[in-house]
Design an enzyme around this catalytic site. Structure first.
Site, PDB file in Angstrom:
ATOM      1  CG  HIS A   1      -3.847 -14.900   7.357  1.00 51.11           C
ATOM      2  ND1 HIS A   1      -2.999 -15.984   7.391  1.00 51.11           N
ATOM      3  CD2 HIS A   1      -4.672 -15.098   6.299  1.00 51.11           C
ATOM      4  CE1 HIS A   1      -3.288 -16.796   6.380  1.00 51.11           C
ATOM      5  NE2 HIS A   1      -4.303 -16.293   5.707  1.00 51.11           N
TER       6      HIS A   1
ATOM      7  NE  ARG B   1      10.012  -2.241  -5.735  1.00 51.22           N
ATOM      8  CZ  ARG B   1       9.155  -1.587  -4.955  1.00 51.22           C
ATOM      9  NH1 ARG B   1       9.579  -0.627  -4.162  1.00 51.22           N
ATOM     10  NH2 ARG B   1       7.877  -1.892  -4.963  1.00 51.22           N
TER      11      ARG B   1
ATOM     12  N   PRO C   1       0.835  -1.212   0.000  1.00 49.73           N
ATOM     13  CG  PRO C   1      -0.675  -1.528   1.726  1.00 49.73           C
ATOM     14  CD  PRO C   1       0.602  -2.055   1.152  1.00 49.73           C
ATOM     15  CD  GLU C   2       2.746   3.029  -4.445  1.00 51.28           C
ATOM     16  OE1 GLU C   2       2.885   4.208  -4.808  1.00 51.28           O
ATOM     17  OE2 GLU C   2       2.890   2.067  -5.214  1.00 51.28           O
TER      18      GLU C   2
ATOM     19  CE  LYS D   1       5.387   4.060   0.358  1.00 59.22           C
ATOM     20  NZ  LYS D   1       6.389   3.110  -0.167  1.00 59.22           N
TER      21      LYS D   1
ATOM     22  NE  ARG E   1       5.018 -12.499   1.446  1.00 56.36           N
ATOM     23  CZ  ARG E   1       5.615 -11.952   0.387  1.00 56.36           C
ATOM     24  NH1 ARG E   1       4.899 -11.444  -0.589  1.00 56.36           N
ATOM     25  NH2 ARG E   1       6.919 -11.917   0.309  1.00 56.36           N
TER      26      ARG E   1
END
Ligand SMILES: [Zn+2]
Length: 270
Positions: free
Chosen positions: A92, A259, A2-3, A59, A111
């Site tokens: 999770h 990237r 997420p940005e 962020k 993750r």
């Protein structure tokens, strides 16, 4: 990951549900998620505290608790989900804030890279992050001074959170396409006209993305399962081998600043 627009979307979605809520405790299901305290320490500190507001820096999500701050970074797959009472446990779940009325704010993270810390002030964020994209202090002079010694590619500079906070891989590619700058161009070679265009493009793209509730490529969702709508407005990101909307040449994908980077070789010349 997420940005800024996705983080802002999460904040706008959870704020009305958790503001003024009184905390009765927390539950930690994955130790590393909480990097500043143990579960029992944080339980003591947060008991009976009320959430006064929620804000964003870069962020990071900041939950304000009567002069203390719970700072959350979603990283790759972190999500904040508000649950009313008596609903089955979420998969999770790594961290939960339990409220007086039996509702919860649950941090799920497949993750497990997401992190939560409890801080007395915001110094550590302000020390490591550069200006917010919508800050009045973000001007060509600020950028010129930050970039003048940087021989590295402009793409890497946009990703560098200590210069402008909040931009990630998706929006960096979109910003550079909008101002027709090749991602590998050394940051220090941009003149003040281009820097001015860069600031305006950053602000307009991020604003549109916030208005569209972010971009969902793989993981991002908010509330229970809402997805961002900005994907349909993307011009280059994730469009390898598709036609450029400006010139009909093909979008290319290269590696830049470590990237995957998308650009139009015709519109963005080196
Ligand atoms: Zn093009």
């Amino acid at each position: 990951m997420p940005e800024l627009p996705e983080v802002e979307t999460v904040i706008r979605s959870i704020t009305p549900k958790i503001i003024k809520q009184k905390i009765i405790g927390i539950k930690l299901n994955w130790d590393k998620t909480l990097y500043t305290h143990s579960e029992s320490e944080l339980n003591k500190s947060l008991k009976n505290k009320c959430i006064s507001s929620v804000s964003r820096r870069g962020k990071y999500i900041i939950i304000h608790l009567q002069n203390r701050f719970l700072i959350i970074h979603l990283r790759m797959t972190g999500k904040l989900i508000f649950q009313k009472k008596n609903i089955k446990p979420l998969q999770h779940s790594r961290f939960e804030i339990l409220f007086n009325d039996k509702s919860k704010l649950i941090f799920t993270d497949i993750r497990k890279f997401g992190r939560i810390g409890y801080h007395e002030n915001l110094n550590f964020l302000n020390n490591k992050l550069g200006l917010e994209p919508f800050s009045k202090n973000l001007n060509t002079k600020y950028l010129y001074n930050k970039l003048k010694l940087r021989p590295g590619p402009i793409k890497g500079t946009l990703l560098n959170q200590s210069i402008i906070a909040g931009i990630g891989n998706i929006y960096a590619d979109e910003i550079l396409f909008k101002i027709k700058v090749h991602p590998q161009i050394p940051a220090k070679t941009l003149n003040s006209k281009k820097l001015s265009e860069l600031i305006l493009a950053t602000q307009s793209i991020l604003k549109n993305a916030i208005d569209s509730m972010g971009t969902t490529i793989i993981n991002f969702s908010f509330d229970k399962n809402s997805s961002g709508k900005y994907g349909s407005q993307l011009k280059v990101f994730n469009k390898n081998n598709e036609k450029c909307q400006s010139c009909s040449n093909y979008i290319k994908k290269i590696k830049c600043a470590g990237r995957g980077t998308h650009f139009c070789p015709h519109c963005q010349k080196l």
